[in-house]
Structures are given as structure tokens and as C-alpha cells.
Design a protein around this motif. Structure first.
Motif, mmCIF file in Angstrom:
data_model
loop_
_atom_site.group_PDB
_atom_site.id
_atom_site.type_symbol
_atom_site.label_atom_id
_atom_site.label_comp_id
_atom_site.label_asym_id
_atom_site.label_seq_id
_atom_site.Cartn_x
_atom_site.Cartn_y
_atom_site.Cartn_z
ATOM 1 N N ASP A 207 0.830 -1.195 0.000
ATOM 2 C CA ASP A 207 0.000 0.000 0.000
ATOM 3 C C ASP A 207 0.870 1.254 0.000
ATOM 4 O OD1 ASP A 207 -1.858 2.154 1.168
ATOM 5 O OD2 ASP A 207 -3.199 0.461 0.833
ATOM 6 N N PRO A 208 0.502 2.270 -0.792
ATOM 7 C CA PRO A 208 1.259 3.530 -0.783
ATOM 8 C C PRO A 208 1.349 4.156 0.607
ATOM 9 C CG PRO A 208 -0.249 3.467 -2.652
ATOM 10 C CD PRO A 208 -0.577 2.274 -1.803
ATOM 11 N N LEU A 209 0.378 3.903 1.474
ATOM 12 C CA LEU A 209 0.424 4.426 2.833
ATOM 13 C C LEU A 209 1.709 4.028 3.535
ATOM 14 C CD1 LEU A 209 -1.305 5.846 5.122
ATOM 15 C CD2 LEU A 209 -1.953 3.532 5.810
ATOM 16 N N PHE A 210 2.208 2.826 3.204
ATOM 17 C CA PHE A 210 3.418 2.310 3.839
ATOM 18 C C PHE A 210 4.668 2.485 2.980
ATOM 19 C CE2 PHE A 210 -0.041 -0.390 5.689
ATOM 20 C CZ PHE A 210 0.006 0.158 6.957
ATOM 21 N N GLY A 211 4.534 3.107 1.808
ATOM 22 C CA GLY A 211 5.707 3.422 1.005
ATOM 23 C C GLY A 211 5.811 2.700 -0.314
ATOM 24 N N GLY A 212 4.894 1.782 -0.609
ATOM 25 C CA GLY A 212 4.930 1.088 -1.892
ATOM 26 C C GLY A 212 5.963 -0.015 -1.952
ATOM 27 N N MET A 213 6.016 -0.680 -3.100
ATOM 28 C CA MET A 213 6.864 -1.857 -3.254
ATOM 29 C C MET A 213 8.348 -1.537 -3.103
ATOM 30 S SD MET A 213 6.615 -5.118 -3.632
ATOM 31 C CE MET A 213 5.079 -5.525 -4.445
ATOM 32 N N ALA A 214 8.787 -0.383 -3.597
ATOM 33 C CA ALA A 214 10.208 -0.042 -3.487
ATOM 34 C C ALA A 214 10.647 -0.010 -2.027
ATOM 35 C CB ALA A 214 10.476 1.301 -4.156
ATOM 36 N N ALA A 215 9.810 0.513 -1.150
ATOM 37 C CA ALA A 215 10.157 0.575 0.268
ATOM 38 C C ALA A 215 10.283 -0.821 0.872
ATOM 39 C CB ALA A 215 9.113 1.394 1.021
ATOM 40 N N MET A 216 9.421 -1.747 0.427
ATOM 41 C CA MET A 216 9.509 -3.113 0.928
ATOM 42 C C MET A 216 10.797 -3.774 0.465
ATOM 43 S SD MET A 216 7.921 -5.210 2.870
ATOM 44 C CE MET A 216 7.971 -6.948 3.317
ATOM 45 N N ASP A 217 11.143 -3.600 -0.798
ATOM 46 C CA ASP A 217 12.379 -4.190 -1.311
ATOM 47 C C ASP A 217 13.594 -3.642 -0.564
ATOM 48 O OD1 ASP A 217 10.976 -5.714 -3.155
ATOM 49 O OD2 ASP A 217 11.253 -4.283 -4.797
ATOM 50 N N GLU A 218 13.588 -2.350 -0.302
ATOM 51 C CA GLU A 218 14.703 -1.744 0.424
ATOM 52 C C GLU A 218 14.799 -2.291 1.844
ATOM 53 O OE1 GLU A 218 13.635 2.315 0.211
ATOM 54 O OE2 GLU A 218 14.106 2.532 -1.929
ATOM 55 N N LEU A 219 13.643 -2.453 2.494
ATOM 56 C CA LEU A 219 13.624 -2.975 3.855
ATOM 57 C C LEU A 219 14.164 -4.396 3.906
ATOM 58 C CD1 LEU A 219 12.873 -2.944 6.845
ATOM 59 C CD2 LEU A 219 10.519 -3.508 6.196
ATOM 60 N N ILE A 220 13.723 -5.236 2.987
ATOM 61 C CA ILE A 220 14.206 -6.623 2.962
ATOM 62 C C ILE A 220 15.716 -6.653 2.784
ATOM 63 C CG2 ILE A 220 14.135 -8.790 1.673
ATOM 64 C CD1 ILE A 220 11.193 -8.112 1.005
ATOM 65 N N ALA A 221 16.221 -5.875 1.836
ATOM 66 C CA ALA A 221 17.663 -5.880 1.558
ATOM 67 C C ALA A 221 18.453 -5.393 2.769
ATOM 68 C CB ALA A 221 17.957 -5.014 0.337
ATOM 69 N N ASP A 222 18.019 -4.291 3.383
ATOM 70 C CA ASP A 222 18.760 -3.750 4.520
ATOM 71 C C ASP A 222 18.669 -4.670 5.733
ATOM 72 O OD1 ASP A 222 19.350 -1.653 2.907
ATOM 73 O OD2 ASP A 222 18.449 -0.094 4.177
ATOM 74 N N ALA A 223 17.501 -5.282 5.951
ATOM 75 C CA ALA A 223 17.374 -6.222 7.062
ATOM 76 C C ALA A 223 18.313 -7.404 6.874
ATOM 77 C CB ALA A 223 15.924 -6.695 7.183
ATOM 78 N N HIS A 224 18.384 -7.925 5.676
ATOM 79 C CA HIS A 224 19.272 -9.051 5.418
ATOM 80 C C HIS A 224 20.729 -8.660 5.586
ATOM 81 C CE1 HIS A 224 16.054 -11.418 2.921
ATOM 82 N NE2 HIS A 224 15.821 -11.417 4.218
ATOM 83 N N ASP A 225 21.078 -7.437 5.228
ATOM 84 C CA ASP A 225 22.443 -6.970 5.458
ATOM 85 C C ASP A 225 22.800 -6.996 6.938
ATOM 86 O OD1 ASP A 225 22.901 -6.565 2.774
ATOM 87 O OD2 ASP A 225 22.550 -4.393 2.838
ATOM 88 N N ARG A 226 21.803 -6.813 7.776
ATOM 89 C CA ARG A 226 22.016 -6.846 9.229
ATOM 90 C C ARG A 226 21.712 -8.223 9.828
ATOM 91 N NH1 ARG A 226 22.163 -1.594 11.536
ATOM 92 N NH2 ARG A 226 21.739 0.080 10.039
ATOM 93 N N ARG A 227 21.523 -9.215 8.968
ATOM 94 C CA ARG A 227 21.232 -10.587 9.391
ATOM 95 C C ARG A 227 19.925 -10.684 10.163
ATOM 96 N NH1 ARG A 227 27.226 -13.000 11.140
ATOM 97 N NH2 ARG A 227 28.251 -12.523 9.147
ATOM 98 N N LEU A 228 18.978 -9.836 9.783
ATOM 99 C CA LEU A 228 17.627 -9.907 10.326
ATOM 100 C C LEU A 228 16.704 -10.506 9.275
ATOM 101 C CD1 LEU A 228 17.353 -6.356 11.927
ATOM 102 C CD2 LEU A 228 17.319 -8.507 13.188
ATOM 103 N N LYS A 229 15.925 -11.489 9.660
ATOM 104 C CA LYS A 229 14.964 -12.084 8.743
ATOM 105 C C LYS A 229 13.663 -11.277 8.759
ATOM 106 C CE LYS A 229 16.827 -16.790 8.940
ATOM 107 N NZ LYS A 229 17.295 -16.756 7.549
ATOM 108 N N VAL A 230 12.915 -11.376 7.676
ATOM 109 C CA VAL A 230 11.679 -10.620 7.529
ATOM 110 C C VAL A 230 10.528 -11.580 7.271
ATOM 111 C CG1 VAL A 230 10.453 -8.866 6.196
ATOM 112 C CG2 VAL A 230 12.910 -8.620 6.608
ATOM 113 N N THR A 231 9.552 -11.584 8.178
ATOM 114 C CA THR A 231 8.337 -12.375 7.972
ATOM 115 C C THR A 231 7.167 -11.414 7.810
ATOM 116 O OG1 THR A 231 8.042 -12.599 10.377
ATOM 117 C CG2 THR A 231 9.144 -14.391 9.238
ATOM 118 N N MET A 232 6.319 -11.721 6.834
ATOM 119 C CA MET A 232 5.156 -10.889 6.524
ATOM 120 C C MET A 232 3.886 -11.516 7.060
ATOM 121 S SD MET A 232 5.635 -9.731 2.559
ATOM 122 C CE MET A 232 4.124 -8.747 2.617
ATOM 123 N N ASP A 233 2.933 -10.660 7.355
ATOM 124 C CA ASP A 233 1.605 -11.107 7.749
ATOM 125 C C ASP A 233 0.766 -11.295 6.485
ATOM 126 O OD1 ASP A 233 -0.504 -11.662 9.552
ATOM 127 O OD2 ASP A 233 0.139 -10.042 10.857
#
Length: 511
Positions: free
Chosen positions: A63-89
Motif C-alpha cells: 500500500d502507498p500508505l506504507f511506502g509502496g513496493m520499493a520501500a519493501m524491497d529496500e527494507l528486505i535488503a537492509d534487514a538481510h544486510d544486518r542478518r535480520l529475517k523478515v516475515t510478513m503477515d
């Protein structure tokens, strides 16, 4: 160790008063410092937000309210760089009423392909004016809404176990399963590490949709006799989901499973179904040594026959925060700190709800004008709903919105939270945040936490103690007086012992 992020309330990057994905990304350093292993992010897919994102109109877009797909891709990449896994609801039980499928169902004819993706039925009584059965909605009111047909006349009814804006899907229709599998692969291929499945015990409905024996159940509550949930056909659905996840060896599925019977609960975490299932016993348990011990025994017994990993949580976005449940004020904070140490001493997977590490209470005096939970409207303004546990996180400063946003926060924040901000607690050794950080670090590195079992110790009345196979001893003093600690060196305590005495409303780890 999972950290649950309620995105609307975590951090706002664009100044609209609502948290978003770039806000989460900006705080990844904080989560790394806290020491968690994975994020669980509540729904951020496209949604009209009738139920905070749990009414999804497009499950394969952000949803654009949360920043759109680009924001999700950036979050996944940065989380993985910090060895944090990402689980979605993900929300498999229902869609939004703005989903293209539901628009097609409303435009289609009774008995047609479009309506078969949902649960449409003719009404009972004269001219079909009575709902198809007596089921109530979890959010209050009937679980059925009647539609107008193409000619304008009152027509069929559709089922919505939750709000009318959340029509239930018909999982007996192969198109529904195929579409959900497409959603799973879409996100897994983008790097998501797994999913929390909303209402994982609710997708399958019983043949004939029989009436309920009792319809006077409380809102947001049901039991094992409720025909709306926990029907045997749900297990074949989970087997299909598991087959998809098995194509991605490191992916995990976590089910929201409100089932009391241990045998039936264990069925959800058999080797070919969910990897993990939420057990809410601790979150439902009062601050009592006997009750806590019973909850622990029950949770371990529920997964032992199938060899599954137990799960532990004290709060989430649907449950009042533990500080408030345990009495509020300084006593509630002390008890919440102690229960966190009990929780982290147990074998299995732990889920922390954002803000618990700050010792935040529920905000139960929100002005009526700001309440957003559909329960508020569906109850005729008699039930305030879950907004009190969803108030945004205080980050810094001495006045609201405490660094959460540059604007006015979507739910107001209490001024007294100035003492509870991350900034205020980060360098204070005795703070709840510091206690969480130390406990999480010790849990991850000390060998005394090894082993899948616990052994109960003898303890004074109002207290409990158990040992892990690796040698850790956890003691909880839920009595009103100090108690003597068993032999051993204190590794960590929620309140410092004095002269070998653990104060009331406190817990300690010994080695």
C-alpha cells in the motif's frame, strides 16, 4: 527471537502521522541493538484499511500508505544486510470487499463462478430475508450481509466472520488455493523469509454451515466448539501451503491458532503443516505462579507429541499489553519484567510485541473520536476494541509525538511516556529496555539455555522455579514477600536481590 512490528505505530518517515516501511528501515539499527533475529511485520499490502490492513485488496502489492513496493524491497535488503529475517503477515481467510474478485462477485449472478470464490448463500424465511444461519461476527453483529442483485432487488447473503468489509473466501474453490500459492511465491521470490498466517485455524468452513448452539459469545472470543473455526479440512489447506514453503528451504510459516485442546492444537504443527503456531496461554494467564506453571506445562504438552517447537508471547496487536494486565503502574511494570525473564528462559521461539521492551502500558483512555478499531462501531460504541495496545512507539524527546512523527500521530500518545522513550532508557542500566537487551543477549550466547525441556524445582508458595538441561535455573517470585534464592550465581535479575533474597514481583536467572 521474533519482534512484531505494527507498522502504523512503529516509526513514520514521511511526516503523515502514520508509521511506514521506511520508518522501520530507519530503526533496523535499534532492532539489531536489541538483539532480535527476525521481524514479523503486520499487513502492509494494499488495503482500504477498514481493519488496519487485515482487509487486503491486493495481496501482491504494498500500500502507498506504507511506502509502496520499493520501500519493501529496500527494507528486505537492509534487514538481510544486518542478518535480520523478515516475515510478513498474510491474510488467507478473507479479502477486502474492494478486492477485484469481490467486485466481480457482486456484479455476477447467484451460482456463478465469481461468487463461488466467496461464501454466498440464499437467505432463509420469506423472500430470503433471514441470514443463512445464526453465526455472529467476531467483531459484533451478524456474520452475514445481504447484497443487492443486478436488478436492484435484495439478493443473496455473503459470509464475513469479521467485518462486512472482510468477506470470507471459499477455500473449497481451487482458484482460491491457487491464487494464495501465487502470493506465497511472489513474496518468497522477493526475499521474504516467511509468513505469519492470520486466522490460520479459520479458512475451512463446515459442510452445510450449521447454526451455532450459543451465539452469546463475547466479541473477539471463541472456543473449540465454535463451528466457525478449526474445521478438519483446514489441515489439507496447510499441507498445500507447506508444500510451497518446502520449495524454499529456509522459509517459515507461523500460524495464528486459537485452539484450546492440546491434541487439536498439535495437529497444526505436524511435520507437513505449519512450522510454528502461536500458543497464547502465557498471554491469557494472570500473574500467578500456579497459573503460569500450568500455562507452561500446557504449552509444552501441546507440541511434544508431534515434536514441534513451542512458542511464547506475552502480548500482540490484539491483546492488552502485559503491564496493564498485570495491574498497571510500577507493580505492572515489575511483573511484566519478571514475566519476560520467565518467557525468555523457556525453550522455543519467543515473540516480542513492539513497545513491550519499553514497559509500555495499554492506553485505555483514548478519546472516543480517535478510535479506529472496527469493534468500536460494530459494538454500538460499547466495546473500545484494540486501539489501546496500538498507540505509537515513543522514541525520543519530552513531549508527544516523541520522535515517532513530525506531525500528529494517528493515535495520541500519553505525555507521561516521556520517561519511557527509547532515548530515556537506552543508557539507563536499570531500565526495562536495558533488561531486555541483556536478557536477549544472554539467551543467545550462554550454554546454560541449551536443551528442549525444563525440570520443575521445589519452590515456596506463590513462586515457581525450573531448570533447563544446560544448567540455567529460572525463579519467579509472584508472592507478596521476598524469598530466598536457591544455590547458584545470579546471572540476571529483574530486580537486584538483596542478601540472597529475591523481592516480590521479580524473577532471576541462576547458573
Amino acid at each position: 527471537m521474533f519482534y512484531q512490528v505494527y507498522p502504523r505505530s512503529f516509526a513514520d518517515s514521511d511526516g503523515d502521522g502514520i508509521g511506514d516501511l521506511r520508518g522501520i528501515r530507519d530503526k533496523l539499527g535499534y532492532l539489531e541493538l536489541l538483539g532480535v533475529d527476525a521481524l514479523w511485520i503486520c499487513p502492509v499490502m494494499r488495503s482500504p484499511m477498514a481493519d488496519g490492513g487485515y482487509d487486503v485488496s491486493d495481496p501482491r502489492d504494498i500500500d502507498p500508505l506504507f511506502g509502496g513496493m520499493a520501500a519493501m524491497d529496500e527494507l528486505i535488503a537492509d534487514a538481510h544486510d544486518r542478518r535480520l529475517k523478515v516475515t510478513m503477515d498474510l491474510v488467507p481467510n478473507h479479502t477486502s470487499d474492494r478486492h477485484p474478485w469481490f467486485a466481480a462477485a457482486l456484479a455476477g449472478a447467484p451460482g456463478g463462478r465469481e461468487r463461488d470464490r466467496y461464501i454466498f448463500r440464499d437467505g432463509r424465511g420469506l423472500d430470503g430475508a433471514i441470514p443463512p444461519n445464526n453465526w455472529p461476527s467476531i467483531f459484533g453483529g451478524p456474520a452475514w450481509t445481504r447484497v443487492a442483485e443486478a436488478d436492484g432487488r435484495p439478493g443473496q447473503w455473503y459470509l464475513h466472520i469479521f467485518a462486512p468489509e472482510q468477506p470470507d473466501l471459499n477455500w473449497a474453490n481451487p482458484e482460491v488455493a491457487a491464487d494464495f500459492e501465487q502470493t506465497l511465491r511472489f513474496w518468497l521470490d522477493r526475499g521474504v523469509d516467511g509468513f505469519r498466517l492470520d486466522v490460520a485455524h479459520g479458512m475451512a468452513k463446515p459442510d452445510g454451515l450449521p447454526d451455532m448452539e450459543r451465539v452469546d459469545t463475547k466479541m473477539l472470543v471463541h472456543d473449540d466448539s465454535d463451528p466457525r473455526f478449526n474445521n478438519p479440512a483446514v489441515h489439507e489447506i496447510h499441507r498445500r501451503i507447506r508444500k510451497v514453503l518446502d520449495e524454499y528451504p529456509d522459509a517459515v510459516s507461523i500460524g495464528e491458532v486459537w485452539v484450546d485442546d492440546n491434541i487439536r492444537f498439535g495437529e497444526y504443527v505436524r511435520p507437513d503443516e505449519l512450522h510454528l503456531a502461536f500458543n497464547f496461554r502465557l498471554a491469557e494467564t494472570p500473574f500467578s505462579a500456579d497459573a503460569v506453571r500450568a500455562a507452561i506445562d500446557n504449552s509444552l504438552a501441546a507440541v511434544a507429541p508431534v515434536g514441534a517447537v513451542p512458542t511464547w508471547t506475552l502480548s500482540n496487536h490484539d491483546i492488552a499489553r502485559e503491564v496493564t494486565r498485570y495491574g498497571g503502574g510500577p507493580v505492572g511494570v515489575a511483573r511484566a519484567r519478571a514475566m519476560m525473564m520467565v518467557e525468555l528462559a523457556l525453550p522455543g521461539a519467543v515473540f516480542i510485541y513492539n513497545g513491550a521492551e519499553l514497559g509500555l502500558p495499554n492506553v485505555d483512555d483514548l478519546p472516543e473520536a480517535v478510535l479506529r478499531d472496527p469493534v468500536w462501531e460494530r459494538s454500538g460504541h460499547t466495546e473500545r476494541g484494540r486501539d489501546g495496545c496500538r498507540v505509537p512507539i515513543p522514541w525520543e524527546g519530552v513531549a508527544p509525538p516523541f520522535g515517532f512523527t513530525r506531525a500528529e500521530s494517528w493515535l495520541p500518545m500519553p505525555p507521561e511516556w516521556a520517561a519511557s522513550t527509547v532515548e530515556a532508557q537506552l543508557e539507563e542500566l536499570g531500565s526495562t529496555l536495558s533488561l531486555y537487551r541483556m536478557a536477549i543477549e544472554l539467551r543467545g550466547v550462554r550454554p546454560e539455555f541449551a536443551g528442549p525441556r525444563i525440570e520443575w524445582y521445589g519452590s515456596p508458595a506463590g513462586c515457581l522455579a525450573f531448570r533447563r538441561p544446560g544448567g540455567l535455573v529460572c525463579v519467579l517470585n509472584a508472592s507478596p514477600v521476598p524469598i530466598s534464592l536457591p544455590p547458584g550465581d545470579v546471572l540476571l535479575a529483574s530486580v537486584a536481590p538483596e542478601n540472597g533474597q529475591l523481592p516480590a514481583n521479580a524473577a532471576a536467572w541462576l547458573v
